[in-house]
Design a protein around this motif. Sequence first.
Motif, PDB file in Angstrom:
ATOM      1  N   THR A   1      32.707  41.467 131.098  1.00 23.87           N
ATOM      2  CA  THR A   1      33.221  41.918 129.815  1.00 23.87           C
ATOM      3  C   THR A   1      33.749  43.332 129.996  1.00 23.87           C
ATOM      4  O   THR A   1      33.051  44.195 130.527  1.00 23.87           O
ATOM      5  CB  THR A   1      32.116  41.905 128.741  1.00 23.87           C
ATOM      6  OG1 THR A   1      31.629  40.576 128.595  1.00 23.87           O
ATOM      7  CG2 THR A   1      32.657  42.392 127.413  1.00 23.87           C
TER       8      THR A   1
ATOM      9  N   GLU B   1      34.626  46.365 128.155  1.00 22.89           N
ATOM     10  CA  GLU B   1      34.478  47.015 126.852  1.00 22.89           C
ATOM     11  C   GLU B   1      35.630  47.964 126.540  1.00 22.89           C
ATOM     12  O   GLU B   1      35.928  48.223 125.374  1.00 22.89           O
ATOM     13  CB  GLU B   1      33.150  47.772 126.795  1.00 22.89           C
ATOM     14  CG  GLU B   1      31.919  46.887 126.872  1.00 22.89           C
ATOM     15  CD  GLU B   1      31.705  46.064 125.621  1.00 22.89           C
ATOM     16  OE1 GLU B   1      32.428  46.279 124.618  1.00 22.89           O
ATOM     17  OE2 GLU B   1      30.826  45.175 125.632  1.00 22.89           O
TER      18      GLU B   1
ATOM     19  N   GLU C   1      38.755  47.467 127.210  1.00 18.46           N
ATOM     20  CA  GLU C   1      40.013  46.751 127.036  1.00 18.46           C
ATOM     21  C   GLU C   1      39.914  45.940 125.743  1.00 18.46           C
ATOM     22  O   GLU C   1      39.433  44.808 125.725  1.00 18.46           O
ATOM     23  CB  GLU C   1      40.291  45.847 128.238  1.00 18.46           C
ATOM     24  CG  GLU C   1      40.465  46.644 129.528  1.00 18.46           C
ATOM     25  CD  GLU C   1      40.546  45.776 130.768  1.00 18.46           C
ATOM     26  OE1 GLU C   1      40.632  44.521 130.612  1.00 18.46           O
ATOM     27  OE2 GLU C   1      40.524  46.317 131.888  1.00 18.46           O
ATOM     28  N   ARG C   2      40.348  46.552 124.661  1.00 18.27           N
ATOM     29  CA  ARG C   2      40.190  45.964 123.328  1.00 18.27           C
ATOM     30  C   ARG C   2      41.534  45.854 122.619  1.00 18.27           C
ATOM     31  O   ARG C   2      42.510  46.528 122.979  1.00 18.27           O
ATOM     32  CB  ARG C   2      39.220  46.800 122.483  1.00 18.27           C
ATOM     33  CG  ARG C   2      37.777  46.744 122.995  1.00 18.27           C
ATOM     34  CD  ARG C   2      36.859  47.624 122.161  1.00 18.27           C
ATOM     35  NE  ARG C   2      35.464  47.466 122.547  1.00 18.27           N
ATOM     36  CZ  ARG C   2      34.589  46.682 121.925  1.00 18.27           C
ATOM     37  NH1 ARG C   2      34.974  45.979 120.870  1.00 18.27           N
ATOM     38  NH2 ARG C   2      33.340  46.593 122.328  1.00 18.27           N
TER      39      ARG C   2
ATOM     40  N   PRO D   1      43.111  49.389 119.710  1.00 15.22           N
ATOM     41  CA  PRO D   1      41.995  49.711 118.802  1.00 15.22           C
ATOM     42  C   PRO D   1      42.319  50.938 117.952  1.00 15.22           C
ATOM     43  O   PRO D   1      42.876  51.926 118.443  1.00 15.22           O
ATOM     44  CB  PRO D   1      40.830  49.992 119.767  1.00 15.22           C
ATOM     45  CG  PRO D   1      41.183  49.269 121.014  1.00 15.22           C
ATOM     46  CD  PRO D   1      42.674  49.321 121.121  1.00 15.22           C
TER      47      PRO D   1
ATOM     48  N   GLN E   1      38.258  42.565 116.163  1.00 17.07           N
ATOM     49  CA  GLN E   1      38.401  43.469 117.294  1.00 17.07           C
ATOM     50  C   GLN E   1      38.144  42.660 118.560  1.00 17.07           C
ATOM     51  O   GLN E   1      37.001  42.324 118.884  1.00 17.07           O
ATOM     52  CB  GLN E   1      37.401  44.631 117.198  1.00 17.07           C
ATOM     53  CG  GLN E   1      37.710  45.642 116.118  1.00 17.07           C
ATOM     54  CD  GLN E   1      38.775  46.648 116.531  1.00 17.07           C
ATOM     55  OE1 GLN E   1      39.252  46.649 117.667  1.00 17.07           O
ATOM     56  NE2 GLN E   1      39.148  47.526 115.604  1.00 17.07           N
TER      57      GLN E   1
ATOM     58  N   ARG F   1      37.745  41.992 122.473  1.00 15.89           N
ATOM     59  CA  ARG F   1      37.431  42.697 123.720  1.00 15.89           C
ATOM     60  C   ARG F   1      37.625  41.727 124.866  1.00 15.89           C
ATOM     61  O   ARG F   1      37.393  40.521 124.718  1.00 15.89           O
ATOM     62  CB  ARG F   1      36.005  43.239 123.707  1.00 15.89           C
ATOM     63  CG  ARG F   1      34.930  42.180 123.580  1.00 15.89           C
ATOM     64  CD  ARG F   1      33.545  42.775 123.679  1.00 15.89           C
ATOM     65  NE  ARG F   1      32.523  41.730 123.581  1.00 15.89           N
ATOM     66  CZ  ARG F   1      31.240  41.927 123.782  1.00 15.89           C
ATOM     67  NH1 ARG F   1      30.800  43.136 124.071  1.00 15.89           N
ATOM     68  NH2 ARG F   1      30.382  40.932 123.682  1.00 15.89           N
TER      69      ARG F   1
ATOM     70  N   ASN G   1      36.770  39.530 127.436  1.00 14.69           N
ATOM     71  CA  ASN G   1      35.571  38.840 127.871  1.00 14.69           C
ATOM     72  C   ASN G   1      36.036  37.657 128.715  1.00 14.69           C
ATOM     73  O   ASN G   1      36.634  36.715 128.185  1.00 14.69           O
ATOM     74  CB  ASN G   1      34.765  38.369 126.654  1.00 14.69           C
ATOM     75  CG  ASN G   1      33.313  38.094 126.993  1.00 14.69           C
ATOM     76  OD1 ASN G   1      32.806  38.526 128.021  1.00 14.69           O
ATOM     77  ND2 ASN G   1      32.643  37.354 126.127  1.00 14.69           N
TER      78      ASN G   1
END
Length: 464
Positions: free
Chosen positions: A176, A178, A180-181, A226, A252, A254, A256
Amino acid sequence: MFTESEFIVIAGAGPTGLTVARQLQRYGVPFRVLEKSPRPFDGSRGKGLQPRTLEVLDDLGLIARFQQSGSDYPALRVHRPDGQTVEWRMDELHEATPDVPYPNALMVPQWRTSELLADGVPVEFGVGVDAVEQDAGGVRVTLDTGEVVTARYLVGADGGRSTVRRALGVEFLGSTHEDERMFIADVRLTGVDRSHWHVWPGDPGFRLGLCPLPGDGEWWQLTAPPTETPVPELVASVDPSISVTEVAWTSQFRANIRMASRFRAGNVFLAGDAAHVHSPAGGQGLNTGVQDGYNLGWKLATGNDVLLDTYEAERLPVAADVLGISTELHRRHVDNRDDAMRRDDPALRQLTLNYRGGPLAAEHRAAPGRIQAGDRAPDAPLGDGRRVFDLLRGGHATLLAFGHTDALPALPASVPIHHVTAAAVEEAYDVRDPALLLIRPDNYVGCATQDPQDILDYLKLIGR
Protein backbone atom coordinates in the motif's frame (compact mmCIF):
# COMPACT_ATOMS: atom_id res chain seq x y z
CA MET A 1 -25.84 -31.50 -6.70
CA PHE A 2 -27.60 -29.51 -3.99
CA THR A 3 -30.13 -30.82 -1.50
CA GLU A 4 -33.18 -28.78 -0.49
CA SER A 5 -31.46 -27.54 2.68
CA GLU A 6 -28.20 -26.51 1.02
CA PHE A 7 -27.44 -23.04 -0.28
CA ILE A 8 -24.56 -20.69 -1.01
CA VAL A 9 -23.78 -17.49 0.88
CA ILE A 10 -22.32 -14.59 -1.08
CA ALA A 11 -20.74 -11.87 1.05
CA GLY A 12 -20.80 -8.61 -0.89
CA ALA A 13 -23.34 -7.17 -3.32
CA GLY A 14 -20.92 -5.38 -5.63
CA PRO A 15 -20.52 -6.36 -9.30
CA THR A 16 -18.49 -9.47 -8.41
CA GLY A 17 -20.93 -10.94 -5.89
CA LEU A 18 -23.90 -10.07 -8.08
CA THR A 19 -22.32 -11.84 -11.07
CA VAL A 20 -21.92 -14.99 -8.95
CA ALA A 21 -25.58 -14.65 -7.91
CA ARG A 22 -26.71 -14.23 -11.53
CA GLN A 23 -24.85 -17.39 -12.50
CA LEU A 24 -26.37 -19.38 -9.63
CA GLN A 25 -29.81 -18.02 -10.39
CA ARG A 26 -29.76 -19.33 -13.95
CA TYR A 27 -29.01 -22.84 -12.63
CA GLY A 28 -31.66 -22.71 -9.92
CA VAL A 29 -29.12 -22.95 -7.08
CA PRO A 30 -30.35 -21.32 -3.83
CA PHE A 31 -28.23 -18.50 -2.41
CA ARG A 32 -28.21 -15.53 -0.06
CA VAL A 33 -26.46 -12.27 -0.96
CA LEU A 34 -25.37 -10.33 2.11
CA GLU A 35 -24.23 -6.70 1.96
CA LYS A 36 -22.82 -5.04 5.05
CA SER A 37 -23.65 -1.55 3.80
CA PRO A 38 -27.21 -0.43 4.61
CA ARG A 39 -27.90 0.63 1.03
CA PRO A 40 -26.57 0.09 -2.51
CA PHE A 41 -23.29 1.75 -3.47
CA ASP A 42 -24.02 5.18 -4.98
CA GLY A 43 -20.71 6.29 -6.54
CA SER A 44 -19.34 6.22 -10.07
CA ARG A 45 -15.99 4.66 -9.01
CA GLY A 46 -15.28 1.79 -11.51
CA LYS A 47 -16.93 3.31 -14.57
CA GLY A 48 -15.27 1.42 -17.45
CA LEU A 49 -16.59 -1.91 -18.74
CA GLN A 50 -14.09 -3.64 -21.02
CA PRO A 51 -15.09 -5.56 -24.18
CA ARG A 52 -14.77 -9.00 -22.56
CA THR A 53 -17.04 -7.91 -19.71
CA LEU A 54 -19.58 -6.73 -22.28
CA GLU A 55 -19.54 -10.24 -23.73
CA VAL A 56 -20.26 -11.62 -20.24
CA LEU A 57 -23.20 -9.23 -20.00
CA ASP A 58 -24.39 -10.41 -23.42
CA ASP A 59 -24.42 -13.98 -22.14
CA LEU A 60 -26.33 -12.89 -19.04
CA GLY A 61 -28.96 -11.21 -21.23
CA LEU A 62 -28.15 -7.71 -20.00
CA ILE A 63 -26.14 -6.14 -22.80
CA ALA A 64 -28.97 -4.01 -24.24
CA ARG A 65 -29.74 -2.42 -20.87
CA PHE A 66 -26.07 -1.63 -20.28
CA GLN A 67 -25.70 -0.09 -23.72
CA GLN A 68 -28.74 2.10 -23.02
CA SER A 69 -27.15 3.20 -19.73
CA GLY A 70 -23.63 3.81 -21.03
CA SER A 71 -21.60 5.62 -23.64
CA ASP A 72 -18.25 5.50 -25.37
CA TYR A 73 -15.40 7.24 -23.59
CA PRO A 74 -15.13 10.83 -24.87
CA ALA A 75 -11.98 12.38 -26.25
CA LEU A 76 -9.73 14.22 -23.83
CA ARG A 77 -9.52 18.00 -23.99
CA VAL A 78 -6.35 19.13 -22.25
CA HIS A 79 -6.43 22.75 -21.06
CA ARG A 80 -2.82 23.92 -21.13
CA PRO A 81 -1.49 26.65 -18.83
CA ASP A 82 -0.87 28.89 -21.88
CA GLY A 83 -4.61 28.91 -22.64
CA GLN A 84 -4.38 26.54 -25.58
CA THR A 85 -6.26 23.23 -25.73
CA VAL A 86 -5.16 19.88 -27.14
CA GLU A 87 -7.57 17.06 -27.97
CA TRP A 88 -6.77 13.35 -28.25
CA ARG A 89 -8.10 9.94 -27.23
CA MET A 90 -6.69 7.54 -24.68
CA ASP A 91 -7.50 4.83 -27.23
CA GLU A 92 -8.99 5.18 -30.68
CA LEU A 93 -12.51 3.90 -31.16
CA HIS A 94 -12.50 0.47 -32.84
CA GLU A 95 -14.97 -0.80 -35.42
CA ALA A 96 -16.95 -3.91 -34.53
CA THR A 97 -15.86 -7.04 -36.39
CA PRO A 98 -17.63 -10.38 -36.89
CA ASP A 99 -15.64 -11.97 -34.06
CA VAL A 100 -15.61 -8.94 -31.71
CA PRO A 101 -19.06 -7.32 -31.56
CA TYR A 102 -18.19 -5.02 -28.61
CA PRO A 103 -14.75 -3.59 -29.43
CA ASN A 104 -14.73 -0.53 -27.15
CA ALA A 105 -14.91 0.08 -23.42
CA LEU A 106 -18.35 1.25 -22.30
CA MET A 107 -18.59 3.95 -19.65
CA VAL A 108 -21.22 3.11 -17.04
CA PRO A 109 -21.09 4.50 -13.46
CA GLN A 110 -20.48 1.69 -10.98
CA TRP A 111 -23.70 2.38 -9.11
CA ARG A 112 -25.62 1.73 -12.33
CA THR A 113 -23.65 -1.44 -13.09
CA SER A 114 -24.57 -2.79 -9.65
CA GLU A 115 -28.17 -1.70 -10.07
CA LEU A 116 -28.55 -3.53 -13.37
CA LEU A 117 -26.85 -6.68 -12.09
CA ALA A 118 -29.00 -6.60 -8.94
CA ASP A 119 -32.30 -6.33 -10.80
CA GLY A 120 -34.21 -9.47 -9.81
CA VAL A 121 -31.52 -10.64 -7.37
CA PRO A 122 -32.53 -10.54 -3.68
CA VAL A 123 -29.94 -8.68 -1.58
CA GLU A 124 -29.95 -8.43 2.22
CA PHE A 125 -28.60 -4.95 2.97
CA GLY A 126 -27.21 -4.10 6.39
CA VAL A 127 -26.10 -7.69 6.99
CA GLY A 128 -22.40 -8.50 7.20
CA VAL A 129 -20.19 -11.44 8.10
CA ASP A 130 -18.56 -11.52 11.54
CA ALA A 131 -16.93 -14.96 11.64
CA VAL A 132 -16.37 -18.04 9.48
CA GLU A 133 -15.81 -21.63 10.54
CA GLN A 134 -15.66 -24.82 8.49
CA ASP A 135 -16.40 -28.42 9.40
CA ALA A 136 -17.75 -31.57 7.77
CA GLY A 137 -21.23 -30.07 7.77
CA GLY A 138 -20.26 -27.08 5.64
CA VAL A 139 -19.38 -23.45 6.31
CA ARG A 140 -20.75 -21.87 9.49
CA VAL A 141 -21.18 -18.15 8.94
CA THR A 142 -21.86 -15.90 11.90
CA LEU A 143 -23.60 -12.72 10.79
CA ASP A 144 -23.35 -9.35 12.51
CA THR A 145 -27.08 -9.65 13.22
CA GLY A 146 -26.31 -12.59 15.51
CA GLU A 147 -27.72 -15.17 13.10
CA VAL A 148 -25.60 -18.25 12.43
CA VAL A 149 -26.12 -20.01 9.11
CA THR A 150 -24.59 -23.16 7.67
CA ALA A 151 -23.96 -23.00 3.94
CA ARG A 152 -22.61 -25.44 1.38
CA TYR A 153 -20.20 -22.78 0.13
CA LEU A 154 -19.27 -19.20 1.00
CA VAL A 155 -18.06 -16.63 -1.55
CA GLY A 156 -16.08 -13.72 -0.15
CA ALA A 157 -16.75 -10.85 -2.55
CA ASP A 158 -16.68 -8.29 0.25
CA GLY A 159 -13.97 -5.94 -1.00
CA GLY A 160 -10.35 -5.15 -0.31
CA ARG A 161 -10.89 -5.17 3.45
CA SER A 162 -12.65 -8.52 3.20
CA THR A 163 -13.85 -9.93 6.51
CA VAL A 164 -14.06 -13.35 4.88
CA ARG A 165 -10.42 -13.29 3.75
CA ARG A 166 -9.26 -12.21 7.18
CA ALA A 167 -11.34 -14.90 8.87
CA LEU A 168 -9.62 -17.49 6.68
CA GLY A 169 -6.17 -16.14 7.54
CA VAL A 170 -5.29 -15.82 3.84
CA GLU A 171 -2.36 -13.50 3.19
CA PHE A 172 -2.99 -10.38 1.12
CA LEU A 173 0.36 -9.99 -0.58
CA GLY A 174 1.57 -6.71 -2.03
CA SER A 175 1.91 -3.15 -0.86
CA THR A 176 0.00 0.00 0.00
CA HIS A 177 1.49 3.33 -1.07
CA GLU A 178 0.16 5.86 1.42
CA ASP A 179 1.86 8.76 -0.38
CA GLU A 180 0.14 7.97 -3.71
CA ARG A 181 -3.42 9.19 -3.29
CA MET A 182 -6.19 10.60 -5.43
CA PHE A 183 -9.35 12.53 -4.62
CA ILE A 184 -12.47 11.38 -6.52
CA ALA A 185 -15.97 12.85 -6.41
CA ASP A 186 -19.27 12.80 -8.28
CA VAL A 187 -20.32 16.37 -8.96
CA ARG A 188 -22.97 18.24 -10.88
CA LEU A 189 -21.68 21.17 -12.96
CA THR A 190 -22.73 23.93 -15.30
CA GLY A 191 -20.65 25.92 -17.74
CA VAL A 192 -18.56 23.17 -19.33
CA ASP A 193 -18.86 21.15 -22.55
CA ARG A 194 -20.04 17.57 -21.91
CA SER A 195 -18.68 16.16 -25.16
CA HIS A 196 -15.14 15.92 -23.75
CA TRP A 197 -13.20 14.64 -20.75
CA HIS A 198 -11.50 17.82 -19.52
CA VAL A 199 -8.03 17.75 -17.96
CA TRP A 200 -6.04 20.62 -16.49
CA PRO A 201 -2.33 19.76 -16.18
CA GLY A 202 -0.29 20.70 -13.14
CA ASP A 203 3.42 20.98 -12.53
CA PRO A 204 4.07 18.09 -12.31
CA GLY A 205 1.16 15.75 -12.99
CA PHE A 206 -2.27 17.30 -13.22
CA ARG A 207 -4.50 19.64 -11.24
CA LEU A 208 -7.97 18.43 -12.13
CA GLY A 209 -9.93 16.05 -14.33
CA LEU A 210 -13.64 16.23 -15.14
CA CYS A 211 -15.20 13.28 -16.97
CA PRO A 212 -18.87 13.51 -18.04
CA LEU A 213 -20.88 10.53 -16.83
CA PRO A 214 -23.61 9.02 -19.01
CA GLY A 215 -27.23 9.24 -17.95
CA ASP A 216 -29.56 11.96 -16.79
CA GLY A 217 -28.54 14.58 -14.28
CA GLU A 218 -25.47 16.24 -15.79
CA TRP A 219 -23.12 14.37 -13.47
CA TRP A 220 -19.33 14.30 -13.74
CA GLN A 221 -16.57 12.28 -12.12
CA LEU A 222 -13.95 14.65 -10.69
CA THR A 223 -10.38 13.53 -10.01
CA ALA A 224 -7.62 15.57 -8.41
CA PRO A 225 -4.54 15.19 -6.24
CA PRO A 226 -5.31 14.99 -2.50
CA THR A 227 -6.71 18.27 -1.31
CA GLU A 228 -8.57 19.93 1.56
CA THR A 229 -9.93 22.60 -0.77
CA PRO A 230 -13.74 22.56 -1.09
CA VAL A 231 -14.82 21.16 -4.44
CA PRO A 232 -16.40 24.43 -5.73
CA GLU A 233 -13.16 26.32 -5.02
CA LEU A 234 -11.08 23.53 -6.54
CA VAL A 235 -13.05 23.69 -9.79
CA ALA A 236 -13.08 27.50 -9.84
CA SER A 237 -9.28 27.50 -9.52
CA VAL A 238 -8.96 26.03 -13.03
CA ASP A 239 -11.93 27.77 -14.65
CA PRO A 240 -14.09 30.34 -12.80
CA SER A 241 -16.82 29.99 -15.42
CA ILE A 242 -17.63 26.47 -14.22
CA SER A 243 -20.12 26.29 -11.35
CA VAL A 244 -20.54 23.31 -9.02
CA THR A 245 -24.20 22.86 -8.16
CA GLU A 246 -23.99 19.60 -6.19
CA VAL A 247 -21.39 17.29 -4.67
CA ALA A 248 -22.45 13.68 -3.99
CA TRP A 249 -20.15 10.70 -3.49
CA THR A 250 -16.51 11.44 -2.60
CA SER A 251 -13.56 9.16 -1.93
CA GLN A 252 -9.86 9.35 -1.19
CA PHE A 253 -8.17 6.63 -3.25
CA ARG A 254 -4.79 5.30 -2.09
CA ALA A 255 -2.59 3.04 -4.18
CA ASN A 256 -3.29 -0.43 -2.79
CA ILE A 257 -1.81 -3.17 -4.98
CA ARG A 258 -2.34 -6.61 -3.47
CA MET A 259 -3.41 -10.17 -4.23
CA ALA A 260 -4.55 -13.02 -2.01
CA SER A 261 -2.10 -15.91 -1.73
CA ARG A 262 -4.94 -18.31 -2.58
CA PHE A 263 -8.49 -17.98 -3.86
CA ARG A 264 -9.90 -21.10 -2.20
CA ALA A 265 -9.78 -22.40 1.37
CA GLY A 266 -11.96 -25.46 1.81
CA ASN A 267 -15.48 -24.49 0.77
CA VAL A 268 -14.79 -20.76 0.88
CA PHE A 269 -13.81 -18.80 -2.23
CA LEU A 270 -12.44 -15.28 -2.68
CA ALA A 271 -13.34 -13.15 -5.69
CA GLY A 272 -13.04 -9.56 -6.90
CA ASP A 273 -11.39 -7.03 -4.60
CA ALA A 274 -11.36 -9.57 -1.78
CA ALA A 275 -8.90 -11.54 -3.91
CA HIS A 276 -7.02 -8.74 -5.71
CA VAL A 277 -6.99 -4.94 -5.55
CA HIS A 278 -5.71 -2.78 -8.37
CA SER A 279 -4.86 0.76 -9.27
CA PRO A 280 -7.84 2.22 -11.17
CA ALA A 281 -5.48 2.95 -14.06
CA GLY A 282 -6.65 1.04 -17.09
CA GLY A 283 -10.06 0.10 -15.71
CA GLN A 284 -9.15 -3.49 -14.88
CA GLY A 285 -10.28 -4.14 -11.30
CA LEU A 286 -14.08 -4.25 -11.61
CA ASN A 287 -13.83 -6.13 -14.88
CA THR A 288 -11.56 -8.78 -13.44
CA GLY A 289 -13.94 -9.19 -10.51
CA VAL A 290 -16.94 -9.70 -12.80
CA GLN A 291 -15.04 -12.37 -14.67
CA ASP A 292 -14.03 -14.03 -11.38
CA GLY A 293 -17.73 -14.30 -10.60
CA TYR A 294 -18.55 -15.52 -14.11
CA ASN A 295 -15.92 -18.27 -13.83
CA LEU A 296 -16.84 -19.28 -10.29
CA GLY A 297 -20.63 -19.22 -10.57
CA TRP A 298 -21.16 -22.10 -12.98
CA LYS A 299 -18.61 -24.22 -11.16
CA LEU A 300 -20.30 -23.66 -7.81
CA ALA A 301 -23.60 -24.72 -9.37
CA THR A 302 -22.19 -28.20 -10.10
CA GLY A 303 -21.07 -28.84 -6.53
CA ASN A 304 -18.16 -30.73 -8.14
CA ASP A 305 -15.13 -30.45 -5.84
CA VAL A 306 -12.57 -31.27 -8.54
CA LEU A 307 -14.09 -28.69 -10.87
CA LEU A 308 -14.13 -26.07 -8.10
CA ASP A 309 -10.38 -26.49 -7.66
CA THR A 310 -9.98 -25.12 -11.19
CA TYR A 311 -11.32 -21.72 -10.11
CA GLU A 312 -8.10 -20.81 -8.33
CA ALA A 313 -5.96 -22.56 -10.93
CA GLU A 314 -7.50 -20.44 -13.69
CA ARG A 315 -8.25 -17.11 -12.07
CA LEU A 316 -5.21 -16.56 -9.84
CA PRO A 317 -2.71 -16.41 -12.76
CA VAL A 318 -5.09 -14.13 -14.68
CA ALA A 319 -5.44 -11.79 -11.70
CA ALA A 320 -1.66 -11.69 -11.30
CA ASP A 321 -1.19 -10.73 -14.96
CA VAL A 322 -3.89 -8.06 -14.84
CA LEU A 323 -2.43 -6.69 -11.61
CA GLY A 324 0.88 -6.31 -13.40
CA ILE A 325 -0.75 -4.39 -16.27
CA SER A 326 -2.67 -1.99 -14.01
CA THR A 327 0.40 -1.45 -11.80
CA GLU A 328 2.53 -0.52 -14.82
CA LEU A 329 -0.08 2.05 -15.87
CA HIS A 330 -0.16 3.39 -12.32
CA ARG A 331 3.63 3.81 -12.30
CA ARG A 332 3.38 5.85 -15.50
CA HIS A 333 1.09 8.29 -13.68
CA VAL A 334 3.34 8.46 -10.63
CA ASP A 335 6.39 9.09 -12.83
CA ASN A 336 4.51 11.67 -14.96
CA ARG A 337 5.44 9.90 -18.16
CA ASP A 338 4.28 11.30 -21.48
CA ASP A 339 2.25 8.15 -22.18
CA ALA A 340 0.58 8.09 -18.76
CA MET A 341 -2.91 8.55 -20.22
CA ARG A 342 -2.58 6.13 -23.15
CA ARG A 343 -4.92 3.13 -23.01
CA ASP A 344 -4.26 1.51 -26.39
CA ASP A 345 -2.67 -1.71 -25.12
CA PRO A 346 -4.94 -4.47 -26.55
CA ALA A 347 -4.53 -6.45 -23.32
CA LEU A 348 -6.70 -3.87 -21.52
CA ARG A 349 -9.74 -5.05 -23.48
CA GLN A 350 -9.27 -8.48 -21.82
CA LEU A 351 -10.21 -10.35 -24.99
CA THR A 352 -6.86 -12.14 -25.12
CA LEU A 353 -6.96 -13.44 -21.54
CA ASN A 354 -7.06 -17.22 -21.70
CA TYR A 355 -6.75 -20.45 -19.75
CA ARG A 356 -4.38 -22.24 -22.10
CA GLY A 357 -2.42 -24.96 -20.34
CA GLY A 358 -4.87 -24.95 -17.44
CA PRO A 359 -6.76 -27.91 -16.00
CA LEU A 360 -9.82 -27.34 -18.20
CA ALA A 361 -8.01 -26.66 -21.48
CA ALA A 362 -8.07 -29.96 -23.40
CA GLU A 363 -6.37 -29.36 -26.76
CA HIS A 364 -6.11 -32.71 -28.57
CA ARG A 365 -5.43 -31.55 -32.13
CA ALA A 366 -1.98 -32.12 -33.56
CA ALA A 367 -2.04 -28.83 -35.47
CA PRO A 368 -4.43 -26.38 -33.80
CA GLY A 369 -5.13 -23.05 -35.38
CA ARG A 370 -5.17 -19.56 -33.92
CA ILE A 371 -8.05 -20.39 -31.54
CA GLN A 372 -7.12 -23.14 -29.11
CA ALA A 373 -8.52 -24.82 -26.02
CA GLY A 374 -8.51 -22.27 -23.20
CA ASP A 375 -9.19 -19.29 -25.48
CA ARG A 376 -12.23 -17.04 -25.49
CA ALA A 377 -14.87 -18.33 -27.90
CA PRO A 378 -15.18 -15.65 -30.62
CA ASP A 379 -18.42 -14.51 -32.19
CA ALA A 380 -19.27 -14.87 -35.88
CA PRO A 381 -22.36 -14.70 -38.12
CA LEU A 382 -23.98 -18.08 -38.81
CA GLY A 383 -25.46 -17.01 -42.13
CA ASP A 384 -29.06 -17.41 -41.02
CA GLY A 385 -29.44 -14.12 -39.14
CA ARG A 386 -27.99 -15.52 -35.94
CA ARG A 387 -24.54 -15.27 -34.36
CA VAL A 388 -22.38 -17.77 -32.51
CA PHE A 389 -23.09 -15.83 -29.31
CA ASP A 390 -26.78 -16.62 -29.82
CA LEU A 391 -25.91 -20.32 -29.65
CA LEU A 392 -23.78 -19.92 -26.52
CA ARG A 393 -26.07 -17.64 -24.52
CA GLY A 394 -27.69 -19.27 -21.49
CA GLY A 395 -25.04 -20.93 -19.33
CA HIS A 396 -24.84 -24.30 -21.06
CA ALA A 397 -21.96 -26.05 -22.80
CA THR A 398 -22.21 -26.04 -26.62
CA LEU A 399 -20.60 -28.33 -29.19
CA LEU A 400 -19.48 -26.75 -32.45
CA ALA A 401 -18.93 -29.47 -35.05
CA PHE A 402 -16.76 -28.40 -37.99
CA GLY A 403 -16.87 -30.69 -41.04
CA HIS A 404 -18.16 -33.72 -39.12
CA THR A 405 -20.64 -35.61 -41.28
CA ASP A 406 -20.58 -38.84 -39.28
CA ALA A 407 -23.16 -39.35 -36.56
CA LEU A 408 -21.97 -38.08 -33.21
CA PRO A 409 -22.49 -39.99 -29.98
CA ALA A 410 -25.47 -39.00 -27.90
CA LEU A 411 -24.73 -35.99 -25.70
CA PRO A 412 -26.74 -34.81 -22.71
CA ALA A 413 -29.87 -32.92 -23.72
CA SER A 414 -28.44 -29.84 -22.00
CA VAL A 415 -25.55 -29.68 -24.51
CA PRO A 416 -26.76 -28.43 -27.90
CA ILE A 417 -24.84 -29.43 -31.03
CA HIS A 418 -24.38 -27.04 -33.94
CA HIS A 419 -22.94 -28.27 -37.23
CA VAL A 420 -20.90 -25.37 -38.58
CA THR A 421 -21.29 -24.62 -42.26
CA ALA A 422 -20.70 -20.85 -42.33
CA ALA A 423 -17.30 -19.82 -43.66
CA ALA A 424 -17.29 -16.84 -41.29
CA VAL A 425 -17.37 -19.18 -38.26
CA GLU A 426 -14.59 -21.33 -39.72
CA GLU A 427 -12.55 -18.17 -40.20
CA ALA A 428 -13.23 -16.82 -36.71
CA TYR A 429 -12.22 -20.14 -35.12
CA ASP A 430 -9.39 -20.73 -37.61
CA VAL A 431 -10.58 -24.26 -38.36
CA ARG A 432 -9.59 -25.83 -41.68
CA ASP A 433 -9.93 -29.56 -40.91
CA PRO A 434 -12.78 -31.51 -39.30
CA ALA A 435 -12.89 -30.66 -35.60
CA LEU A 436 -15.12 -30.68 -32.56
CA LEU A 437 -14.96 -27.67 -30.23
CA LEU A 438 -16.75 -27.94 -26.91
CA ILE A 439 -17.49 -24.44 -25.57
CA ARG A 440 -17.67 -24.23 -21.79
CA PRO A 441 -20.63 -22.63 -19.97
CA ASP A 442 -18.54 -19.46 -19.53
CA ASN A 443 -17.85 -19.31 -23.27
CA TYR A 444 -14.23 -20.40 -23.41
CA VAL A 445 -13.09 -23.24 -25.65
CA GLY A 446 -12.84 -26.21 -23.30
CA CYS A 447 -12.05 -29.19 -25.50
CA ALA A 448 -10.80 -29.14 -29.10
CA THR A 449 -10.47 -32.50 -30.80
CA GLN A 450 -11.34 -34.74 -33.73
CA ASP A 451 -12.36 -37.65 -31.50
CA PRO A 452 -15.94 -37.61 -30.13
CA GLN A 453 -14.84 -39.66 -27.10
CA ASP A 454 -12.75 -36.70 -25.94
CA ILE A 455 -15.93 -34.61 -25.83
CA LEU A 456 -17.74 -37.22 -23.73
CA ASP A 457 -14.83 -37.41 -21.31
CA TYR A 458 -14.68 -33.63 -21.04
CA LEU A 459 -18.39 -33.33 -20.29
CA LYS A 460 -17.92 -35.75 -17.39
CA LEU A 461 -15.05 -33.60 -16.13
CA ILE A 462 -17.20 -30.45 -16.01
CA GLY A 463 -20.26 -32.16 -14.63
CA ARG A 464 -22.41 -31.89 -17.74
